[in-house]
Structures are given as structure tokens and as C-alpha cells.
Design a protein around this motif. Structure first.
Motif, PDB file in Angstrom:
ATOM      1  N   MET A  63       3.489 -11.641 -12.752  1.00 26.03           N
ATOM      2  CA  MET A  63       2.900 -10.449 -12.242  1.00 26.03           C
ATOM      3  C   MET A  63       3.635  -9.880 -11.021  1.00 26.03           C
ATOM      4  SD  MET A  63      -0.955  -9.924 -10.823  1.00 26.03           S
ATOM      5  CE  MET A  63      -0.955 -11.637  -9.654  1.00 26.03           C
ATOM      6  N   SER A  64       3.776  -8.389 -11.013  1.00 23.97           N
ATOM      7  CA  SER A  64       4.564  -7.716 -10.164  1.00 23.97           C
ATOM      8  C   SER A  64       3.669  -6.928  -9.538  1.00 23.97           C
ATOM      9  CB  SER A  64       5.948  -7.007 -10.985  1.00 23.97           C
ATOM     10  OG  SER A  64       6.483  -6.076 -10.153  1.00 23.97           O
ATOM     11  N   ILE A  65       3.571  -6.922  -8.208  1.00 26.85           N
ATOM     12  CA  ILE A  65       2.690  -6.291  -7.292  1.00 26.85           C
ATOM     13  C   ILE A  65       3.588  -5.266  -6.584  1.00 26.85           C
ATOM     14  CG2 ILE A  65       0.715  -6.272  -5.763  1.00 26.85           C
ATOM     15  CD1 ILE A  65       0.078  -9.146  -6.582  1.00 26.85           C
ATOM     16  N   LEU A  66       3.553  -4.042  -6.360  1.00 27.94           N
ATOM     17  CA  LEU A  66       3.886  -2.955  -5.630  1.00 27.94           C
ATOM     18  C   LEU A  66       3.076  -2.014  -4.746  1.00 27.94           C
ATOM     19  CD1 LEU A  66       6.649  -1.522  -4.664  1.00 27.94           C
ATOM     20  CD2 LEU A  66       6.470  -0.140  -6.685  1.00 27.94           C
ATOM     21  N   LEU A  67       3.254  -1.805  -3.666  1.00 26.28           N
ATOM     22  CA  LEU A  67       2.430  -0.860  -2.916  1.00 26.28           C
ATOM     23  C   LEU A  67       3.067   0.285  -2.586  1.00 26.28           C
ATOM     24  CD1 LEU A  67       0.935  -3.601  -0.220  1.00 26.28           C
ATOM     25  CD2 LEU A  67      -0.148  -2.605  -2.517  1.00 26.28           C
ATOM     26  N   ARG A  68       2.747   1.198  -2.984  1.00 32.98           N
ATOM     27  CA  ARG A  68       3.322   2.543  -2.932  1.00 32.98           C
ATOM     28  C   ARG A  68       2.378   3.749  -2.816  1.00 32.98           C
ATOM     29  NH1 ARG A  68       1.503   4.957  -7.372  1.00 32.98           N
ATOM     30  NH2 ARG A  68       1.748   3.826  -9.216  1.00 32.98           N
TER      31      ARG A  68
END
Length: 187
Positions: free
Chosen positions: A1-6
């Protein structure tokens, strides 16, 4: 799982609409806005999920889809404070994503020059309390009947984290934060 905050953008409208329709417990997060379609969700993103000098709302993106939000609002550099908030769509809950995302944004806020971050949750929202604790926020008290949803009033438990508080324990959920985001708009 790849989590990015943007930062949120208009391309997230379908994801926001899907999250809003996915659980009635999110309705208070959206202030009664009808997000049943992408057009309404786009307008909500533009008006309420801002990313500017006093409010920074990060979309929590998992595998290419916005599934939640972590916000720092009421950002005030004179007193070095901000109000934190967070929510996740139901299918993204329970895996430590909210706590890891809140901790990551909190670290950003401290590096940006803030000293005190505050948040609150309804007393009947135990999951939100667990997120706050896991992200290093300490309980400070209860504000009686602070929130009103419909005809019902809710007590709110407040939490805060200071730049000088110990770092929360890592829980193995890796969260990337876009690093090209300035704390304040450059003139």
C-alpha cells in the motif's frame, strides 16, 4: 500500500463524492454539504479543502485514490498554533493510516515553525481518540456541549501536541508527504 499526502485538486472529486456517500458518520465532516456528485465535490474541494497560508488540507491518497483528509487550519505563526483534523473513508480505516498521516503532517507543522497543535473529537468517537493518542496528542480536557449536529449537542475531548513533546512510536505505516510545499506563500 502506497500512502501519499498532497494538496487536494479537482481530479479528486469522484473520490471525495464516493467517500461522502460511503458512510453517514462522515456527514459532520462536510458540514451538511451534498457531495452526491462530482460537480458538488469539486466545489467543496475549492471552497473547503484549501491549501493556503492559514489552511492546509492534505488528501490522503492510497494507491492513486483520495480516501481521506488531514488538515491544519487556523494556522497562526505569531502564536505558532494550528487546529488539526482528519477523516478517512470507511474502507481505509483500521490500518493505522489516520494516525500515521496525522503524525506526518504534525511533523511538517513543527518543521514549518509551529509549536502547538490542537484537535478535538466528540466524546462518543473512540476511534478518533485512538488516532489522536497514536499520533502523540495528549488529552487536555473536555469542552461541554461544544458541537451541535442537528438537534443534538456533543461534548468534545481536546488534545494537543507540542513541538517539545516526545515523538509518537512508529507503527510501521509509511506515509510520504509532498515536500515541495512551503509553510507560507512566498512573495
Amino acid at each position: 500500500m502506497s500512502i501519499l499526502l498532497r494538496p487536494w485538486n479537482s481530479d479528486d472529486a469522484d473520490d471525495l463524492s464516493r467517500a461522502a456517500r460511503g458512510s453517514d458518520d462522515l456527514a459532520p465532516q462536510f458540514g451538511g454539504a451534498d457531495l452526491a456528485d462530482a460537480s458538488a465535490a469539486r466545489g467543496f474541494i475549492e471552497r473547503h479543502l484549501r491549501f493556503d497560508d492559514t489552511a492546509k488540507n492534505w488528501a490522503v491518497e492510497i494507491d492513486g485514490h483520495a480516501v481521506g483528509n488531514v488538515g491544519a487550519t487556523g494556522i497562526e505563526f505569531r502564536h505558532q498554533t494550528a487546529w488539526m483534523s482528519y477523516w478517512l473513508a470507511p474502507d481505509a480505516r483500521g490500518g493505522g493510516v489516520a494516525a500515521a498521516s496525522l503524525a506526518r503532517v504534525s511533523d511538517w507543522a513543527f518543521r514549518a515553525g509551529l509549536h502547538r497543535l490542537e484537535l478535538g473529537h466528540r466524546m462518543n468517537n473512540r476511534a478518533s481518540c485512538r488516532v489522536a493518542h497514536a499520533a502523540g496528542y495528549l488529552v487536555e480536557g473536555i469542552e461541554r456541549q461544544k458541537l451541535r449536529y442537528g438537534d443534538e449537542r456533543y461534548d468534545v475531548e481536546t488534545h494537543a501536541r507540542l513541538a517539545t513533546d516526545p515523538q509518537p512510536r512508529e507503527r510501521g505505516t509509511a506515509v510520504a508527504l509532498r515536500t515541495d510545499i512551503p509553510a507560507r506563500r512566498q512573495n
